[in-house]
Write a protein that holds these residues in place. Structure first.
Motif, PDB file in Angstrom:
ATOM      1  N   MET A   1       0.840  -1.198   0.000  1.00 50.21           N
ATOM      2  CA  MET A   1       0.000   0.000   0.000  1.00 50.21           C
ATOM      3  C   MET A   1       0.874   1.246   0.000  1.00 50.21           C
ATOM      4  O   MET A   1       2.053   1.187   0.356  1.00 50.21           O
ATOM      5  CB  MET A   1      -0.918   0.006   1.230  1.00 50.21           C
ATOM      6  N   PRO A   2       0.310   2.398  -0.374  1.00 53.32           N
ATOM      7  CA  PRO A   2       1.073   3.646  -0.277  1.00 53.32           C
ATOM      8  C   PRO A   2       1.570   3.858   1.152  1.00 53.32           C
ATOM      9  O   PRO A   2       0.951   3.378   2.108  1.00 53.32           O
ATOM     10  CB  PRO A   2       0.061   4.712  -0.680  1.00 53.32           C
ATOM     11  N   PRO A   3       2.663   4.577   1.318  1.00 52.42           N
ATOM     12  CA  PRO A   3       3.159   4.841   2.669  1.00 52.42           C
ATOM     13  C   PRO A   3       2.075   5.449   3.540  1.00 52.42           C
ATOM     14  O   PRO A   3       1.254   6.237   3.050  1.00 52.42           O
ATOM     15  CB  PRO A   3       4.314   5.825   2.429  1.00 52.42           C
ATOM     16  N   PRO A   4       2.043   5.106   4.812  1.00 50.08           N
ATOM     17  CA  PRO A   4       1.006   5.644   5.693  1.00 50.08           C
ATOM     18  C   PRO A   4       1.033   7.171   5.696  1.00 50.08           C
ATOM     19  O   PRO A   4       2.066   7.790   5.886  1.00 50.08           O
ATOM     20  CB  PRO A   4       1.380   5.081   7.067  1.00 50.08           C
ATOM     21  N   GLY A   5      -0.125   7.738   5.439  1.00 47.62           N
ATOM     22  CA  GLY A   5      -0.265   9.190   5.416  1.00 47.62           C
ATOM     23  C   GLY A   5      -1.656   9.557   5.848  1.00 47.62           C
ATOM     24  O   GLY A   5      -2.137   9.096   6.891  1.00 47.62           O
ATOM     25  N   ASP A   6      -2.340  10.336   5.028  1.00 52.34           N
ATOM     26  CA  ASP A   6      -3.687  10.777   5.389  1.00 52.34           C
ATOM     27  C   ASP A   6      -4.640   9.604   5.590  1.00 52.34           C
ATOM     28  O   ASP A   6      -5.548   9.672   6.426  1.00 52.34           O
ATOM     29  CB  ASP A   6      -4.242  11.705   4.308  1.00 52.34           C
ATOM     30  N   TRP A   7      -4.438   8.514   4.837  1.00 52.74           N
ATOM     31  CA  TRP A   7      -5.375   7.395   4.970  1.00 52.74           C
ATOM     32  C   TRP A   7      -5.327   6.775   6.355  1.00 52.74           C
ATOM     33  O   TRP A   7      -6.324   6.237   6.835  1.00 52.74           O
ATOM     34  CB  TRP A   7      -5.150   6.344   3.889  1.00 52.74           C
ATOM     35  N   LEU A   8      -4.181   6.871   7.037  1.00 53.00           N
ATOM     36  CA  LEU A   8      -4.081   6.298   8.375  1.00 53.00           C
ATOM     37  C   LEU A   8      -4.963   7.059   9.363  1.00 53.00           C
ATOM     38  O   LEU A   8      -5.458   6.478  10.327  1.00 53.00           O
ATOM     39  CB  LEU A   8      -2.622   6.302   8.834  1.00 53.00           C
TER      40      LEU A   8
ATOM     41  N   PHE B   1       6.981  -1.763   9.201  1.00 53.92           N
ATOM     42  CA  PHE B   1       7.814  -0.853   9.983  1.00 53.92           C
ATOM     43  C   PHE B   1       7.404   0.600   9.730  1.00 53.92           C
ATOM     44  O   PHE B   1       7.379   1.407  10.664  1.00 53.92           O
ATOM     45  CB  PHE B   1       9.293  -1.088   9.681  1.00 53.92           C
ATOM     46  N   ALA B   2       7.053   0.932   8.492  1.00 55.64           N
ATOM     47  CA  ALA B   2       6.557   2.284   8.206  1.00 55.64           C
ATOM     48  C   ALA B   2       5.196   2.519   8.845  1.00 55.64           C
ATOM     49  O   ALA B   2       4.930   3.600   9.393  1.00 55.64           O
ATOM     50  CB  ALA B   2       6.484   2.491   6.693  1.00 55.64           C
ATOM     51  N   LEU B   3       4.336   1.511   8.787  1.00 57.11           N
ATOM     52  CA  LEU B   3       3.005   1.611   9.396  1.00 57.11           C
ATOM     53  C   LEU B   3       3.112   1.819  10.898  1.00 57.11           C
ATOM     54  O   LEU B   3       2.429   2.672  11.484  1.00 57.11           O
ATOM     55  CB  LEU B   3       2.229   0.336   9.078  1.00 57.11           C
ATOM     56  N   LEU B   4       3.977   1.055  11.545  1.00 53.12           N
ATOM     57  CA  LEU B   4       4.157   1.190  12.986  1.00 53.12           C
ATOM     58  C   LEU B   4       4.692   2.564  13.350  1.00 53.12           C
ATOM     59  O   LEU B   4       4.198   3.204  14.294  1.00 53.12           O
ATOM     60  CB  LEU B   4       5.104   0.102  13.495  1.00 53.12           C
ATOM     61  N   ALA B   5       5.685   3.053  12.622  1.00 53.48           N
ATOM     62  CA  ALA B   5       6.259   4.362  12.926  1.00 53.48           C
ATOM     63  C   ALA B   5       5.197   5.451  12.838  1.00 53.48           C
ATOM     64  O   ALA B   5       5.113   6.338  13.701  1.00 53.48           O
ATOM     65  CB  ALA B   5       7.410   4.665  11.975  1.00 53.48           C
ATOM     66  N   ALA B   6       4.360   5.376  11.800  1.00 54.23           N
ATOM     67  CA  ALA B   6       3.313   6.381  11.633  1.00 54.23           C
ATOM     68  C   ALA B   6       2.252   6.268  12.724  1.00 54.23           C
ATOM     69  O   ALA B   6       1.759   7.278  13.238  1.00 54.23           O
ATOM     70  CB  ALA B   6       2.676   6.231  10.258  1.00 54.23           C
TER      71      ALA B   6
END
Length: 232
Positions: free
Chosen positions: A44-51, A90-95
């Motif tokens: 998926m796209p890097p976690p951003g507004d959708w998160l 790891f990106a999801l967790l950081a966000a």
């Protein structure tokens, strides 16, 4: 009337069968808690507004983390290493941590949390702890074992006491603790089975698989109930 909490669940990678998947028990436990499961797939796209649209997050179990991420070594027992899943989770967790989102980390999820915070893992538990406690049944099946839970911990309050039975299904575990983590549960052989993160609004990280017995064990279902409630 408040709306139902949207709970993100990280899924397995595509693997050889080219299908994203997640055991149904995760979804069922969230639904029993009154939440709406939203599957999050590697790639998926890097976690951003959708998160921001989610109210809580579950980092699910699955294959092993690439040992290069924690300075570990290759081992013949390692399996299902997936660079795309590692990068996404790891990106999801950081966000999620930056947003202080309610978080339930299960098995691999606990390991991702520990490594993200600078901790390390034992590549294969029998090499370190022997066979005193079976943390998974051969070849790769769940098995129960006792838990000792720290008095006064959030986990003890959630599970309703200082002892419980885990449905265990893993061959790795925490070696050195990540920054800010406090151990709050242990297996009979001394392996850390759960951690909490200081000064975080709501986080539970467990090495076992509560979703496997949550339909019959209210203590295990309570982890999902509390996550969904924290997101409301």
């Amino acid at each position: 009337m408040s709306r139902a909490s949207l709970i993100g669940l990280s899924t397995y990678g595509r693997g050889d069968n080219k299908r994203y998947s997640l055991p149904a028990e995760y979804v069922s436990a969230v639904r029993r808690a009154g939440g709406v499961p939203v599957l999050l797939t590697p790639g998926m796209p890097p976690p951003g507004d959708w998160l921001e649209r989610l109210d809580g997050l579950i980092l699910s179990g699955g294959g092993d983390i690439d040992p290069a991420r924690y300075g570990g070594a290759p081992h013949e027992a390692l399996y299902a290493i997936d660079a795309q899943r590692d990068a996404f989770e790891f990106a999801l967790l950081a966000a999620a941590l930056a947003r202080r989102m309610p978080l339930l980390a299960i098995c691999r999820g606990l390991q991702v949390l520990n490594v993200h915070l600078g901790g390390t893992l034992h590549e294969h538990l029998p090499d370190v702890y022997g066979e005193q406690v079976a943390h998974r049944a051969p070849p790769r099946e769940p098995t129960p074992h006792a838990l000792r839970i720290a008095p006064g911990s959030r986990l003890a309050a959630l599970l309703g006491g200082e002892a419980a039975v885990a449905s265990s299904w893993h061959h790795q575990g925490i070696d050195t603790l990540g920054r800010g983590l406090t151990p709050v549960a242990w297996a009979p052989d001394g392996l850390i089975e759960a951690v909490e993160l200081a000064d975080y609004p709501w986080l539970a990280a467990v090495q076992w698989h509560p979703e496997l017995t949550a339909d019959k064990d209210p203590a295990q279902q309570a982890l999902f109930d509390a996550l969904v409630a924290a997101g409301q």
